[in-house]
Write an enzyme that holds these catalytic residues in place. Structure first.
Site, PDB file in Angstrom:
ATOM      1  N   GLN A   1      -3.589  54.320 -12.132  1.00 54.40           N
ATOM      2  CA  GLN A   1      -4.602  55.135 -11.460  1.00 54.40           C
ATOM      3  C   GLN A   1      -4.716  56.526 -12.061  1.00 54.40           C
ATOM      4  O   GLN A   1      -5.807  57.091 -12.150  1.00 54.40           O
ATOM      5  CB  GLN A   1      -4.285  55.237  -9.962  1.00 54.40           C
ATOM      6  CG  GLN A   1      -4.860  54.103  -9.141  1.00 54.40           C
ATOM      7  CD  GLN A   1      -6.371  53.964  -9.286  1.00 54.40           C
ATOM      8  OE1 GLN A   1      -7.101  54.936  -9.415  1.00 54.40           O
ATOM      9  NE2 GLN A   1      -6.861  52.743  -9.267  1.00 54.40           N
TER      10      GLN A   1
ATOM     11  N   GLY B   1      -7.182  54.953 -27.979  1.00 55.70           N
ATOM     12  CA  GLY B   1      -6.492  54.077 -27.033  1.00 55.70           C
ATOM     13  C   GLY B   1      -7.447  53.184 -26.268  1.00 55.70           C
ATOM     14  O   GLY B   1      -8.513  53.621 -25.819  1.00 55.70           O
TER      15      GLY B   1
ATOM     16  N   GLU C   1      10.742  43.404 -10.850  1.00 59.92           N
ATOM     17  CA  GLU C   1       9.865  42.238 -11.023  1.00 59.92           C
ATOM     18  C   GLU C   1      10.487  41.223 -11.980  1.00 59.92           C
ATOM     19  O   GLU C   1      10.481  40.017 -11.722  1.00 59.92           O
ATOM     20  CB  GLU C   1       8.490  42.702 -11.528  1.00 59.92           C
ATOM     21  CG  GLU C   1       7.680  43.333 -10.402  1.00 59.92           C
ATOM     22  CD  GLU C   1       6.488  44.177 -10.847  1.00 59.92           C
ATOM     23  OE1 GLU C   1       5.730  44.612  -9.978  1.00 59.92           O
ATOM     24  OE2 GLU C   1       6.311  44.404 -12.062  1.00 59.92           O
TER      25      GLU C   1
END
Ligand SMILES: Cc1cc2nc3c(=O)[nH]c(=O)nc-3n(C[C@H](O)[C@H](O)[C@H](O)COP(=O)(O)OP(=O)(O)OC[C@H]3O[C@@H](n4cnc5c(N)ncnc54)[C@H](O)[C@@H]3O)c2cc1C
Length: 478
Positions: free
Chosen positions: A336, A20, A186
């Site tokens: 995070q 990844g 959004e």
């Protein structure tokens, strides 16, 4: 498909394979920069994708290159990393090998330590066929397809108005966003802004301001993870912008021309809309299920692996799983978590190589959550502070700017934001036919579409690959 070729380690050093190139993969590789190891970072995309800004690519604010720099370029100066493009199909914990496919070739890689950071994809809750009509927001392909569909709907509406098909206008100018989490909020906010500000002078026959943006969610609240106060603020702001918010509304069907909703009382109703956006639900990489099966680890409903407190697999201290693929202490699926998890795994490997004691557990530091609603308006939950409005929006800008990878991309982003937020322009409105139709066309070809190393797919052997008339309708309209 060719026989797997096994890659030999270039040196006798400890071999770390990272799967990844997202947040977990990139930050674990970087944290191993000074370690005496050989790293192979293998990813099914050759870029590092900054997913939080995908919606800005979909709505014409940013170009895809700004949020998806080449991982090879990002890590060019880190001599102990080799970046390879390939989709990992299998992990064999017993032999410590992974098998990856690139077009029609297959390779095997052996590892001493493995970091699995393959993230999560969109979940349609068992209704994968919805994807054809309501693309998700997980990749550059998704964002570009959505860009084409959003701007394309306005184009089709102008055409309908020009040719006297007023009866089609409502369907063409209704935009449904499914999922009232940060991405849905959004997207709904941005489509509303597009219609009210950006496009208001661009059409002759339609009034773009009359576009109808609907945000639907089965939950009772907008932005549930932000609590009732900030969720309420976000909902109020969306309504002020003209977005219709429908809560307690479960989507039970999606087709080319609309969406079927079941309300809490069990009544079903339909919203006619050509353009639908799916921003609900995630499903961890299927590699998680393989790891769970081989190690005996549990797996949750979203396919996330129940890792040990130190992010390793039970019985396999050499295998770390980080980011969106893990289920541990209700850690959120946010950048995070992946960044900190990736760094933690790297540090554990370094400690082991130095013969130092490893940490018994990963401790996540919650740095807060933010979601933007429109220009000058966002919500932020940081510790006990609950912020909304302009201040939260400025914080959102700052944080996102810091985490965009590369100085060039940061400067470009800042300029594009100035154009879009201070002015009303959007510099990235280009969309092409292939952007809109390629996914559906490839899906229709099924097994007949075989990518080859020569970069030209195998042509279909018979005419059945050509869409039948009723299939064409989906292509042309959707
Ligand atoms: C639209 C959107 C908006 C978001 N907004 C925010 C936000 O505002 N704030 C926030 O903190 N988080 C946000 N997130 C969540 C955040 O982006 C993720 O939590 C984070 O990207 C997870 O990092 P990861 O490394 O686990 O996975 P990813 O970043 O998804 O990376 C996975 C990587 O694995 C590769 N890969 C997948 N399968 C394979 C395979 N079989 N073989 C090889 N490679 C493979 C992929 O190509 C990719 O490079 C958002 C997510 C999305 C989709």
């Amino acid at each position: 498909m060719s026989q797997p070729t096994t890659t030999a380690p270039p040196t006798g050093r400890h071999r770390v394979v990272i799967i990844g190139s997202g947040f977990g993969g990139l930050f674990s590789a970087r944290a191993l920069k000074h370690a005496d190891v050989d790293i192979v970072l293998i990813s099914s995309t050759s870029h590092h994708l900054f997913q939080p800004l995908l919606y800005q690519v979909a709505t014409g604010i940013l170009s895809e290159g700004v949020i998806a720099p080449s991982i090879r370029e990002v890590l060019a100066r880190q001599r102990n990393v080799t970046c390879l493009f390939g989709h990992v199909d299998a992990i064999d914990l017993a032999t410590r090998t992974i098998t990856a496919r690139t077009l029609d070739s297959t390779q095997e890689y052996s590892y001493d330590s493995l970091i699995v950071a393959a993230g999560a994809g969109q979940s349609y809750f068992g209704n994968d066929h919805f994807a054809r009509y309501a693309p998700g927001m997980k990749s550059i392909d998704d964002a570009l397809e959505l860009r084409g569909r959003i701007f394309g709907s306005f184009e089709l509406a102008e055409l309908a108005a020009s040719s006297g098909r007023e009866q089609d206008l409502s369907r063409l100018m209704t935009f449904v966003v499914v999922g009232a989490g940060p991405t849905g909020v959004e997207m709904a906010g941005q489509i509303a802004e597009l219609s009210k500000r950006t496009l208001k002078h661009d059409f002759r026959r339609i009034n773009s301001k009359e576009a109808h943006v609907v945000l639907v969610d089965a939950a009772d609240q907008v932005l549930p993870a932000f609590g009732t106060h900030l969720g309420g603020r976000a909902e109020a702001r969306l309504k002020q912008m003209g977005v219709e918010v429908q809560l307690g509304a479960k989507v039970v069907d999606v087709d080319n021309d609309g969406i079927v909703i079941e309300d809490k009382d069990g009544q079903r109703r339909r919203i006619e809309a050509l353009c639908k956006v799916w921003a609900a639900g995630v499903q961890a990489s299927p590699l998680g299920a393989q790891l769970a099966e081989q190690s005996g680890a549990g797996i949750d409903r979203s396919g996330r692996v129940e890792v040990e407190p130190d992010l390793t697999l039970p019985g396999h201290p050499e295998v770390f799983v980080v980011g969106d693929m893990i289920s541990l202490d209700n850690l959120p699926g946010v950048a995070q978590n992946a960044i900190q998890g990736g760094r933690f795994a790297a540090r554990q490997i370094i400690r082991r190589l130095k013969g130092e004691p490893t940490q018994p557990a990963f401790h996540y530091k919650d740095k807060g959550s933010m979601a933007t609603i429109s220009r000058f308006s966002a919500v932020a939950s940081i510790g006990k502070a609950q912020l909304s409005g302009f201040i939260a929006w400025l914080m959102w800008l700052g944080v996102h700017l810091v985490y965009i990878i590369g100085f060039k991309s940061q400067i470009t982003t800042l300029l594009h934001w100035a154009v879009s937020f201070l002015g009303r322009g959007r510099g990235e409105r280009t969309s092409t036919e292939q952007q809109i139709y390629a996914r559906v066309a490839i899906e229709k070809l099924g097994d007949r579409f075989t990518p080859r190393s020569g970069l030209s797919p195998t042509p279909p052997s018979d005419q059945s690959a050509v869409p039948a008339p009723e299939q064409e309708r989906h292509l042309s309209a959707g």
